[in-house]
Enzyme design. Sequence first.
Site, PDB file in Angstrom:
ATOM      1  N   TYR A 127       8.787  -0.516 -19.096  1.00  0.00           N
ATOM      2  CA  TYR A 127      10.117  -0.806 -19.642  1.00  0.00           C
ATOM      3  C   TYR A 127      10.999  -1.408 -18.545  1.00  0.00           C
ATOM      4  O   TYR A 127      11.678  -2.418 -18.746  1.00  0.00           O
ATOM      5  CB  TYR A 127      10.757   0.468 -20.222  1.00  0.00           C
ATOM      6  CG  TYR A 127      12.178   0.224 -20.667  1.00  0.00           C
ATOM      7  CD1 TYR A 127      12.452  -0.451 -21.852  1.00  0.00           C
ATOM      8  CD2 TYR A 127      13.249   0.619 -19.864  1.00  0.00           C
ATOM      9  CE1 TYR A 127      13.747  -0.722 -22.241  1.00  0.00           C
ATOM     10  CE2 TYR A 127      14.556   0.355 -20.246  1.00  0.00           C
ATOM     11  CZ  TYR A 127      14.794  -0.323 -21.429  1.00  0.00           C
ATOM     12  OH  TYR A 127      16.081  -0.593 -21.796  1.00  0.00           O
ATOM     13  N   ARG A 142      21.285   7.959 -13.378  1.00  0.00           N
ATOM     14  CA  ARG A 142      22.737   8.141 -13.336  1.00  0.00           C
ATOM     15  C   ARG A 142      23.368   8.154 -14.728  1.00  0.00           C
ATOM     16  O   ARG A 142      24.292   8.916 -15.003  1.00  0.00           O
ATOM     17  CB  ARG A 142      23.353   7.012 -12.494  1.00  0.00           C
ATOM     18  CG  ARG A 142      24.874   7.088 -12.341  1.00  0.00           C
ATOM     19  CD  ARG A 142      25.462   5.757 -11.907  1.00  0.00           C
ATOM     20  NE  ARG A 142      25.135   4.697 -12.861  1.00  0.00           N
ATOM     21  CZ  ARG A 142      25.296   3.398 -12.634  1.00  0.00           C
ATOM     22  NH1 ARG A 142      25.763   2.980 -11.487  1.00  0.00           N
ATOM     23  NH2 ARG A 142      24.976   2.503 -13.568  1.00  0.00           N
ATOM     24  N   ARG A 175      20.563   7.709 -27.104  1.00  0.00           N
ATOM     25  CA  ARG A 175      19.313   7.177 -26.541  1.00  0.00           C
ATOM     26  C   ARG A 175      19.065   7.794 -25.177  1.00  0.00           C
ATOM     27  O   ARG A 175      19.910   8.537 -24.656  1.00  0.00           O
ATOM     28  CB  ARG A 175      19.390   5.655 -26.422  1.00  0.00           C
ATOM     29  CG  ARG A 175      20.596   5.208 -25.650  1.00  0.00           C
ATOM     30  CD  ARG A 175      20.598   3.737 -25.316  1.00  0.00           C
ATOM     31  NE  ARG A 175      21.692   3.533 -24.373  1.00  0.00           N
ATOM     32  CZ  ARG A 175      22.697   2.672 -24.542  1.00  0.00           C
ATOM     33  NH1 ARG A 175      22.722   1.886 -25.586  1.00  0.00           N
ATOM     34  NH2 ARG A 175      23.652   2.571 -23.651  1.00  0.00           N
ATOM     35  N   PHE A 203      22.979 -10.723  -0.556  1.00  0.00           N
ATOM     36  CA  PHE A 203      22.884 -10.678  -2.018  1.00  0.00           C
ATOM     37  C   PHE A 203      21.806  -9.684  -2.474  1.00  0.00           C
ATOM     38  O   PHE A 203      22.017  -8.917  -3.419  1.00  0.00           O
ATOM     39  CB  PHE A 203      22.571 -12.093  -2.525  1.00  0.00           C
ATOM     40  CG  PHE A 203      22.187 -12.184  -3.963  1.00  0.00           C
ATOM     41  CD1 PHE A 203      23.127 -12.017  -4.962  1.00  0.00           C
ATOM     42  CD2 PHE A 203      20.866 -12.453  -4.327  1.00  0.00           C
ATOM     43  CE1 PHE A 203      22.773 -12.112  -6.303  1.00  0.00           C
ATOM     44  CE2 PHE A 203      20.507 -12.549  -5.662  1.00  0.00           C
ATOM     45  CZ  PHE A 203      21.457 -12.367  -6.651  1.00  0.00           C
TER      46      PHE A 203
HETATM   47  C1  D9A Z   1      20.481  -8.385 -10.496  1.00  0.00           C
HETATM   48 CL1  D9A Z   1      20.601 -12.262 -11.347  1.00  0.00          CL
HETATM   49  C2  D9A Z   1      20.807  -7.800 -11.750  1.00  0.00           C
HETATM   50  N1  D9A Z   1      20.967  -6.410 -11.879  1.00  0.00           N
HETATM   51  C3  D9A Z   1      21.684  -5.665 -10.970  1.00  0.00           C
HETATM   52  C4  D9A Z   1      22.332  -6.385  -9.818  1.00  0.00           C
HETATM   53  O1  D9A Z   1      21.393  -6.815  -8.858  1.00  0.00           O
HETATM   54  C5  D9A Z   1      20.236  -7.495  -9.299  1.00  0.00           C
HETATM   55  C6  D9A Z   1      21.009  -8.617 -12.865  1.00  0.00           C
HETATM   56  C7  D9A Z   1      20.935  -9.984 -12.756  1.00  0.00           C
HETATM   57  C8  D9A Z   1      20.663 -10.553 -11.519  1.00  0.00           C
HETATM   58  C9  D9A Z   1      20.450  -9.753 -10.378  1.00  0.00           C
HETATM   59  C10 D9A Z   1      19.573  -8.167  -8.099  1.00  0.00           C
HETATM   60  C11 D9A Z   1      20.321  -8.667  -7.036  1.00  0.00           C
HETATM   61  C12 D9A Z   1      19.671  -9.255  -5.937  1.00  0.00           C
HETATM   62  C13 D9A Z   1      18.283  -9.370  -5.884  1.00  0.00           C
HETATM   63  C14 D9A Z   1      17.518  -8.879  -6.956  1.00  0.00           C
HETATM   64  C15 D9A Z   1      18.167  -8.275  -8.074  1.00  0.00           C
HETATM   65  O2  D9A Z   1      16.134  -8.992  -6.990  1.00  0.00           O
HETATM   66  C16 D9A Z   1      15.467  -9.637  -5.958  1.00  0.00           C
HETATM   67  O3  D9A Z   1      17.469  -7.825  -9.176  1.00  0.00           O
HETATM   68  C17 D9A Z   1      16.381  -7.036  -9.085  1.00  0.00           C
HETATM   69  O4  D9A Z   1      21.824  -4.457 -11.102  1.00  0.00           O
HETATM   70  C18 D9A Z   1      20.510  -5.748 -13.129  1.00  0.00           C
HETATM   71  C19 D9A Z   1      19.040  -5.224 -13.111  1.00  0.00           C
HETATM   72  C20 D9A Z   1      18.896  -4.001 -12.222  1.00  0.00           C
HETATM   73  C21 D9A Z   1      18.689  -4.812 -14.531  1.00  0.00           C
HETATM   74  C22 D9A Z   1      18.081  -6.299 -12.634  1.00  0.00           C
HETATM   75  C23 D9A Z   1      23.423  -5.536  -9.163  1.00  0.00           C
HETATM   76  C24 D9A Z   1      24.580  -5.240 -10.115  1.00  0.00           C
HETATM   77  N2  D9A Z   1      25.361  -4.221  -9.828  1.00  0.00           N
HETATM   78  C25 D9A Z   1      26.444  -3.761 -10.664  1.00  0.00           C
HETATM   79  C26 D9A Z   1      26.613  -2.318 -10.439  1.00  0.00           C
HETATM   80  C27 D9A Z   1      26.073  -1.499 -11.575  1.00  0.00           C
HETATM   81  O5  D9A Z   1      26.234  -0.279 -11.480  1.00  0.00           O
HETATM   82  O6  D9A Z   1      25.541  -2.052 -12.525  1.00  0.00           O
HETATM   83  O7  D9A Z   1      24.768  -5.867 -11.113  1.00  0.00           O
HETATM   84  C28 D9A Z   1      27.752  -4.388 -10.265  1.00  0.00           C
HETATM   85  O8  D9A Z   1      27.961  -4.595  -9.056  1.00  0.00           O
HETATM   86  O9  D9A Z   1      28.552  -4.695 -11.176  1.00  0.00           O
END
Ligand code: D9A
Length: 445
Positions: free
Chosen positions: A178, A225, A235, A295
């Site tokens: 998933y 979390r 869910r 990043f």
């Molecule tokens: C990411 Cl293009 C995400 N996701 C994240 C954010 O980081 C990854 C969604 C779209 C993109 C990137 C991310 C960043 C850098 C390198 C990565 C990576 O891989 C090499 O992805 C793996 O969470 C969502 C997924 C985890 C589903 C992939 C970070 C982010 N943080 C949020 C905080 C939060 O609590 O959600 O979005 C924020 O800062 O608003």
Amino acid sequence: MGKLSQFITHPIELRAAIILKFFRKPLFSVQDTQETPDLKKCYQLLNLTSRSFAAVIMELNPELRNAVMLFYLILRALDTVEDDMSIAHEIKVPLLRDFYKKLSLDDWSFDGNAPTEKDRAVLTDFNAILHEFHRLNKDYRDVIIKITKEMGNGMADYILDEEFNLNGVQTIKDYDMYCHYVAGLVGDGLTHLMVIAKFASPELINQPELFESMGLFLQKTNIIRDYAEDIEAGRSFWPKEIWSIYGNKLTDFQSSTNTKQGVFCINHLVLNALEHVTDVLTYLSSIQEQSSFQFCAIPQVMAIATLALVFNNENVLHTNVKIRKGTTCDLILKSRSYKGCVDIFEYYLRDIRKRLGVEDPNYLKFNIHIAKIDQFIEEMYQDNLPQGVKPNKTPIYLKVTERSKYDNPVEDVQYEEIYKFNMLLTVLLTTGLAFLVIYLGPSQN
Ligand code: D9A
């Protein structure tokens, strides 16, 4: 607790917030994000959907910035279709499966989301995204199309999966699967984008478990979390293979008699997430450009801080816990070098080990696993071994010497300005204090 009182009780975090906000030159100009009206619109949408992550994307090298921004918005559009319970399956499923085809159209937008859907603008304004998407280099476009296709199909499969909808995630293997569809694929796409830009070692392409771990570490942290919030929404993504060791029903953990078992379950899930740490550190060591490094590193250091926060924390069972804004600022400042990142991981792992109780069923496994990570870190830094000592056999991408530029903080903080600011503050405070004493002090007569 309010923001102000949080900062007053955590002065180091206050300092980090001030430095970040006032004393840092961005690595690149953000002028060119306003180039065309469509591009302007896209960056507005980005800021609308995610304030903090938008700032991280804005800091990226211009070579990669638009590609990543558009990739993020397209993924957000997919999510917004998937999330919306008001869209009938007959519309939703084919829309998800064919979403990648929309990326080849000149114009397309979607107004079928419920008015309450918070990111619906990404779909109503999808034209702006498409127009800018077509201006991207073809190699970047192909990566984004491929991932959109795989993720859209994965989402559609889960919607149709009766077992998943009724009983949730079963085995740990299902859990990883998933997370692969919602997060591992994102790591896959971003890795390809960075390798095409020559900002990451091409070796990364041949080691999918590394970019997979980048996504899984973030997603698993979110899933642990968000327990209370997800239960509220009816869910949960906690795998039965783990939670069934501690209770008969997932919702049981919310009653006060089962708190202890609930906390053991949280800890077990944290241990499961920690399995990705060595992959994450190896991955980060093979990023070769500063803005791309930041990043990638920022979400990962936030994740380890969040894992330490949820570890042994019964509040997770009832509310949404979050790391302080100030902690985030401090992490962002410290994670600009590779060594800084490793230090952050070591700090939170030590914190977890310190708070681990002997009565925890996974006491031994935690200690063994954390010791393994510690050993991995130690070996990674064993570059100049004494004569006759065998070098370590752990395959690590870049030797520490090649990585050294990330071990020195980048020169983007204006320390001279901070110094002047401190001087000014001191003068103002002392004169202010003197006046206070003069006017409010004991009167002479
Ligand atoms: C990411 Cl293009 C995400 N996701 C994240 C954010 O980081 C990854 C969604 C779209 C993109 C990137 C991310 C960043 C850098 C390198 C990565 C990576 O891989 C090499 O992805 C793996 O969470 C969502 C997924 C985890 C589903 C992939 C970070 C982010 N943080 C949020 C905080 C939060 O609590 O959600 O979005 C924020 O800062 O608003």
